[in-house]
Design an enzyme around this catalytic site. Structure first.
Site, PDB file in Angstrom:
ATOM      1  N   ASP A 233       0.811  -1.226   0.000  1.00 52.64           N
ATOM      2  CA  ASP A 233       0.000   0.000   0.000  1.00 52.64           C
ATOM      3  C   ASP A 233       0.843   1.275   0.000  1.00 52.64           C
ATOM      4  O   ASP A 233       0.369   2.338   0.392  1.00 52.64           O
ATOM      5  CB  ASP A 233      -0.959   0.029   1.201  1.00 52.64           C
ATOM      6  CG  ASP A 233      -1.961  -1.108   1.153  1.00 52.64           C
ATOM      7  OD1 ASP A 233      -2.259  -1.594   0.045  1.00 52.64           O
ATOM      8  OD2 ASP A 233      -2.436  -1.529   2.220  1.00 52.64           O
ATOM      9  N   ALA A 234       2.098   1.163  -0.410  1.00 50.78           N
ATOM     10  CA  ALA A 234       2.978   2.337  -0.378  1.00 50.78           C
ATOM     11  C   ALA A 234       3.524   2.704  -1.750  1.00 50.78           C
ATOM     12  O   ALA A 234       4.402   3.556  -1.861  1.00 50.78           O
ATOM     13  CB  ALA A 234       4.125   2.087   0.599  1.00 50.78           C
TER      14      ALA A 234
END
Lengths: 289, 289, 289, 289
Positions: A233-234
């Site tokens: 999620d980065a």
């Protein structure tokens, strides 16, 4: 903005910022007969980097892909230390879809493909569950199920990767694929895997973002489409959008409202990629207009 | 929605959810001659709690504050185990402003007060810097400067608290007050201190949120107004809003765009409080309509 | 995006679309030592018109305004039949404000000026009522009252025009100036008068848009900033924004919510003008990024 | 907000505003064993009308539909001169879809039905063209084609009406049905036909709103879902939303961006109707929360 005419080519490039890049590139293109359709440039002053996207009509353009590559390298790229990609827009991209059990993004993407709204091919759908096989069949797309466990992930992803490569897939879309993707796939498709995360990242990364949003009492929820990297999620964000909620909304209501956002934000992220509007630099995404 | 007629009273209450609460409260009010102007209720099914806001015209209402208190307690509150507050809306709230060096929120709030848009009094402005004294003087509001260091915080806050109490302040607004507020003030004004944080909480809590947003490459920035609690940037959220940005926006551009958001989100949060539309339960804010 | 460095110049131009314009302009600028800071171009394919905005650093640039004019005309403008404007950004624009009785936009604009947020001068405020004289005085700006009737409009506007010209005003802002502006002023300041209209144009043009919006039962209200032309509320739109409402909102609530929108949309429209990002073509406004 | 439990009933009512209505209705319901799940009320002070929506659990409720009707009429409705509707939520509504050649709304609605997101039945699709028959067949829904000309409208609509009545249709949805609907259908389904108009009404009513929006140079486009009345594009609005555009967007780009809005705004309008949250009064729609 849209590829109204597929008989165009798109150049994406970046290089250290110095005077004369735009002049050099546009003179180069004009010199070979290009009629420029779109040009957007950006200078990141903090980083000292110049970014550009140019799209031009191929009719009347003197260079094929190979000749362009040679001429652009010697005339521009070496001089300006440019990193660049050339895309011919006539060929539809081949997009694979990864899904789990939720169908809303899948229906939305297949509808855009089947109706001809998007200039893409969908050669296959991959899932870790059998749930959505009927939807794939209804739309006539081959469906491959690879159940994943902690033990078999590397092996299953190797098989998925082989399948994607065999089908000459350009882009993999995680359409609410509720499974962590490992290095086997990520390394094979750098900046070519797009995920939809059901929160306004970086808020509520990880599992159950709607529950977390409800517990925190936020007044707005969001969704984020991004390129997948090794950090969960980065990865570089392509598109985000939000919708207003109130104290009346239960977790179930957030899920329902969020699904409409997810469909929209994922579709917009894919669209930007299909249009070759995106360029990643240092974990951020330039989205040219 | 607005207090069109200040000759009204507002009741905020919550209690364990069970049948008959609305009927009991509205019958009680009607029985004493109330003409109900607004009624909004909410049931949190997960928590099993009932929330209600009722506003009625005081003309023709038989009970003064003291009589209401006695009658409501015995007729309703004890029976339903209700927690409640009664507000008479004729009296303007007394709002103190805390500022540091940035003026945009201060100008906005003083303009709303001076123009009569808000039914409030602003008895004083407190700052940890002298910078904004001329703005306070221009609007004719007493300005008190309390420089804060790690060593003198408790002492200075005690002096601020004494000042706030002496001026019968109802609400303290941290209008980009760049200083952590300690327990001396927080404990004295529970759910009566409103802060504006320049990010979409819980993303980018703490210092320098615009720098963090730029580094992460988000496509939307936000602002959050919330009640201040002992946990930094973690108090109950009243209002949030966002604005779209692009890769073209430098940190300075985010600051500029964000300031407009901050003004708006802080003003809306204060407005909801002034209208007695807010009720905090378990670190979340019910904002009645 | 902002004028981070006022030591820059901005060129706005448009011409019939044909290959080589970008190359020619950027080569011209580079040849005279310009370091380009921003470049944005747009091709209107339906109209066959090319639009461009370029901004560059004046340090190291070989041409002063006069020399630029001569060189650009002969090298570029005549060849491409270009219409163009050159702006040096060091000089702050001089902005006059027109108001009537409502103060919210006036406070907002004066705050942006006084705080230094905007690189402008405000030499005077003109009104058709005395109401806001105290606000002007509080901010130290000369206030001129010209009551307007059907009979005296041309005469009063002639006096206003003389005043604006005497103060070398670059831009006139109608900040909720509730009075029709006639040709005397419009002709003297083409594309240099910005108005805020309190609706989402073209919906609810004319008087009392909030009443009309309420009567129609819309779920969203808006505001529009635009250049003033002879056609009432029909000039080129610079910026619009909207806010959500519900059936609960009375006309008074629409007015209150709308005022925050008006402030924001007017400020953004003026900002785009100050940044020399706007170019009007056929009653539409290009707003360069 | 959602019908989490279909074992509920919903009452929608309005009456002249006078004290005691909420108390009377909630006492009536509580007296028959209702556990109220949602209650939302609204007073239109300008019109002097009281509106209410109440939803309660049927388990433990003493009255069936017939008994409710009799008891409510005599106890409440006659006394307060109330107009009311009672809906049992267990039965799925039967929704007919009208389409022409564009498929985006059709796909979206069929996906929501087939995935079980909505508690509805779709007994048939009606079109004035054959174009979308394959989509209907893919989803297994009977497709009926009624080509309409100026000469045969009344006759064809009579046949459509007969078909709708034979299939016990509750709600007709015009999902980009590019054909004017006449009184034969409108009179038979008052406030039971929902249309999506591809503009922010009342701006750009009528044909080709995207062309009109482009020509006017607006910076935001919208979509509107509304109940169909005899006045074209002038019926009570249920839901609206907007999206930002720029000068770069051609008419084709507006169409593409607008389609995503249309899907969303139509779906939200239908959802509000399915939840029995809507009540029309004097050409405006109350949308209860």
């Amino acid at each position: 903005m849209a590829v109204d005419n597929p008989r165009t080519a798109t150049l994406l490039m970046h290089c250290p910022d110095r005077p004369g890049v735009v002049a050099a590139v546009t003179r180069f293109l004009a010199g070979h007969g290009a009629n420029i359709v779109d040009l957007d440039q950006h200078v990141d002053r903090a980083e000292g980097v110049f970014f550009m996207r140019v799209r031009w009509e191929l009719e009347g353009f003197a260079l094929d892909a190979e000749a362009f590559s040679e001429a652009f390298r010697t005339t521009i790229a070496e001089h300006f230390q440019a990193i660049w990609q050339l895309h011919h827009n006539a060929r539809p991209l081949r997009m694979a879809l990864f899904v789990s059990k939720m169908s809303h993004c899948l229906y939305d993407l297949l509808s855009r493909w089947q109706s001809g709204e998007w200039h893409v091919e969908v050669p296959l759908i991959i899932s870790n569950h059998e749930t959505l096989r009927p939807v794939a069949e209804q739309f006539g797309i081959p469906f491959h199920c690879f159940p994943i466990t902690a033990d078999n992930r590397a092996e299953q992803e190797a098989a998925e990767r082989e399948l994607l490569e065999r089908h000459a897939v350009d882009l993999a879309v995680l359409a609410r694929y509720m499974q962590i993707v490992g290095p086997t796939l990520i390394d094979a498709f750098p900046q070519r895997i797009i995920n939809i995360h059901h929160s306004f990242l970086p808020a509520f990364a990880g599992a159950k973002p709607y529950h977390a949003a409800h517990a925190r009492g936020v007044k707005i929820i969001g969704a984020t489409s991004h390129y997948v990297t090794a950090d969960l999620d980065a990865g570089p964000i392509i598109e985000q959008d939000v919708t207003r909620i109130t104290h009346r909304d239960s977790v179930e209501a957030l899920v329902r409202k969020g699904q409409d956002l997810e469909k929209l934000v994922l579709a917009r992220g894919i669209w930007a990629h299909l249009q070759r509007q995106t360029l990643v630099y240092q974990n951020r995404t330039i989205v040219f207009s």
